[in-house]
Write a protein that holds these residues in place. Structure first.
Motif, mmCIF file in Angstrom:
data_model
loop_
_atom_site.group_PDB
_atom_site.id
_atom_site.type_symbol
_atom_site.label_atom_id
_atom_site.label_comp_id
_atom_site.label_asym_id
_atom_site.label_seq_id
_atom_site.Cartn_x
_atom_site.Cartn_y
_atom_site.Cartn_z
ATOM 1 N N ASN A 47 -10.059 0.151 8.850
ATOM 2 C CA ASN A 47 -9.566 0.620 7.441
ATOM 3 C C ASN A 47 -10.535 0.502 6.369
ATOM 4 O O ASN A 47 -10.236 0.392 5.273
ATOM 5 C CB ASN A 47 -8.597 -0.174 7.190
ATOM 6 N N SER A 48 -12.029 0.363 6.750
ATOM 7 C CA SER A 48 -12.759 0.030 6.020
ATOM 8 C C SER A 48 -13.194 1.224 4.777
ATOM 9 O O SER A 48 -13.563 0.797 3.736
ATOM 10 C CB SER A 48 -14.262 -0.383 6.648
ATOM 11 N N GLY A 49 -13.034 2.361 5.203
ATOM 12 C CA GLY A 49 -13.203 3.489 4.357
ATOM 13 C C GLY A 49 -12.095 4.155 3.552
ATOM 14 O O GLY A 49 -12.172 4.835 2.671
ATOM 15 N N LEU A 50 -11.070 3.546 3.890
ATOM 16 C CA LEU A 50 -9.841 3.849 3.240
ATOM 17 C C LEU A 50 -9.657 3.481 1.609
ATOM 18 O O LEU A 50 -10.101 2.373 1.360
ATOM 19 C CB LEU A 50 -8.356 3.447 3.856
ATOM 20 N N LYS A 51 -9.127 4.270 0.918
ATOM 21 C CA LYS A 51 -8.726 3.759 -0.518
ATOM 22 C C LYS A 51 -7.364 3.282 -0.377
ATOM 23 O O LYS A 51 -6.543 4.006 0.050
ATOM 24 C CB LYS A 51 -8.997 4.930 -1.417
ATOM 25 N N MET A 52 -7.362 1.959 -0.633
ATOM 26 C CA MET A 52 -6.035 1.392 -0.746
ATOM 27 C C MET A 52 -5.521 0.905 -1.867
ATOM 28 O O MET A 52 -6.470 0.344 -2.703
ATOM 29 C CB MET A 52 -6.077 0.091 0.455
ATOM 30 N N ASN A 53 -4.286 0.841 -2.075
ATOM 31 C CA ASN A 53 -3.582 0.419 -3.209
ATOM 32 C C ASN A 53 -3.156 -0.824 -2.872
ATOM 33 O O ASN A 53 -2.134 -1.137 -2.249
ATOM 34 C CB ASN A 53 -2.324 1.257 -3.611
ATOM 35 N N TYR A 54 -3.784 -2.029 -3.463
ATOM 36 C CA TYR A 54 -3.593 -3.280 -2.897
ATOM 37 C C TYR A 54 -2.233 -3.896 -3.455
ATOM 38 O O TYR A 54 -1.687 -4.760 -2.985
ATOM 39 C CB TYR A 54 -4.689 -4.266 -3.336
ATOM 40 N N ALA A 55 -1.594 -3.378 -4.547
ATOM 41 C CA ALA A 55 -0.462 -3.708 -5.147
ATOM 42 C C ALA A 55 0.625 -3.367 -4.073
ATOM 43 O O ALA A 55 1.573 -4.283 -3.869
ATOM 44 C CB ALA A 55 -0.088 -3.144 -6.687
ATOM 45 N N LEU A 56 0.509 -2.158 -3.653
ATOM 46 C CA LEU A 56 1.481 -1.637 -2.544
ATOM 47 C C LEU A 56 1.353 -2.253 -1.316
ATOM 48 O O LEU A 56 2.248 -2.588 -0.598
ATOM 49 C CB LEU A 56 1.388 -0.132 -2.409
ATOM 50 N N TYR A 57 -0.107 -2.923 -0.993
ATOM 51 C CA TYR A 57 -0.357 -3.451 0.426
ATOM 52 C C TYR A 57 0.507 -4.873 0.150
ATOM 53 O O TYR A 57 1.038 -5.118 1.193
ATOM 54 C CB TYR A 57 -1.602 -3.447 0.340
ATOM 55 N N ASP A 58 0.343 -5.424 -0.705
ATOM 56 C CA ASP A 58 1.085 -6.612 -1.103
ATOM 57 C C ASP A 58 2.524 -6.593 -1.186
ATOM 58 O O ASP A 58 3.379 -7.578 -0.601
ATOM 59 C CB ASP A 58 0.706 -7.205 -2.391
ATOM 60 N N GLU A 59 3.005 -5.601 -1.814
ATOM 61 C CA GLU A 59 4.588 -5.287 -1.589
ATOM 62 C C GLU A 59 4.926 -5.018 -0.311
ATOM 63 O O GLU A 59 6.153 -5.469 0.071
ATOM 64 C CB GLU A 59 4.903 -4.000 -2.566
ATOM 65 N N TYR A 60 4.277 -4.149 0.427
ATOM 66 C CA TYR A 60 4.463 -3.708 1.909
ATOM 67 C C TYR A 60 4.798 -5.108 2.665
ATOM 68 O O TYR A 60 5.797 -5.557 3.384
ATOM 69 C CB TYR A 60 3.553 -2.998 2.378
ATOM 70 N N TRP A 61 3.664 -5.913 2.704
ATOM 71 C CA TRP A 61 3.656 -7.077 3.550
ATOM 72 C C TRP A 61 4.732 -8.282 2.843
ATOM 73 O O TRP A 61 5.248 -8.926 3.807
ATOM 74 C CB TRP A 61 2.392 -7.737 3.403
ATOM 75 N N ALA A 62 5.027 -8.246 1.807
ATOM 76 C CA ALA A 62 6.162 -9.323 1.167
ATOM 77 C C ALA A 62 7.292 -8.626 1.729
ATOM 78 O O ALA A 62 8.128 -9.471 2.250
ATOM 79 C CB ALA A 62 5.975 -9.151 -0.281
ATOM 80 N N LYS A 63 7.489 -7.621 1.618
ATOM 81 C CA LYS A 63 8.885 -7.066 2.164
ATOM 82 C C LYS A 63 9.026 -6.748 3.657
ATOM 83 O O LYS A 63 10.171 -7.380 4.320
ATOM 84 C CB LYS A 63 9.009 -5.273 1.774
ATOM 85 N N ARG A 64 7.886 -6.890 4.430
ATOM 86 C CA ARG A 64 8.098 -7.060 5.645
ATOM 87 C C ARG A 64 8.213 -8.435 6.127
ATOM 88 O O ARG A 64 8.952 -8.785 6.989
ATOM 89 C CB ARG A 64 6.638 -6.555 6.506
ATOM 90 N N ARG A 65 7.423 -9.498 5.646
ATOM 91 C CA ARG A 65 7.810 -10.715 5.912
ATOM 92 C C ARG A 65 9.357 -11.134 5.392
ATOM 93 O O ARG A 65 9.915 -11.910 6.358
ATOM 94 C CB ARG A 65 6.670 -11.497 5.061
#
Length: 112
Positions: A47-65
């Motif tokens: 994933n090192s070259g991907l442009k990631m939206n960290y707010a959505l990343y946090d939302e994704y993992w919060a929902k998954r947890r």
């Protein structure tokens, strides 16, 4: 590429070998667990070259947890109150659909 991340964190980093002599499948499971736990603190070659939206990343993992907790609760309720367990499973399923629509790599919700 590695230097980009090292420089981003003022040259401070730590390499930890978490587990050795495991199967590829065990490694994938462990990687997912560590990504859930440590998230942005980890650097992953894939994933090192991907442009990631960290707010959505946090939302994704919060929902998954949240879903993981619902599933644990549902499992406990199976022997106590089957109807409540079913409600928890249904709620978890709907929340799974919700978080799986999030595309953290493109920074927008998947609509396809």
């Amino acid at each position: 590429m590695w230097l980009k991340y090292v420089n981003k964190f003022n040259g401070e980093y730590e390499v930890v070998i978490v587990k050795e002599n495991i199967t590829e499948n065990e490694a994938y499971v462990l990687e997912e667990e560590l990504m859930m736990k440590y998230g942005r603190q980890l650097v992953n070659l894939v994933n090192s070259g991907l442009k990631m939206n960290y707010a959505l990343y946090d939302e994704y993992w919060a929902k998954r947890r949240e879903v993981d907790e619902l599933l644990k609760e549902a499992k406990k309720q199976e022997v106590v109150d089957v109807e409540l367990a079913i409600l928890h499973y249904k709620d978890a399923f709907l929340k799974m659909i919700d978080y799986e629509k999030i595309d953290i790599n493109k920074g927008k919700e998947y609509t396809g």
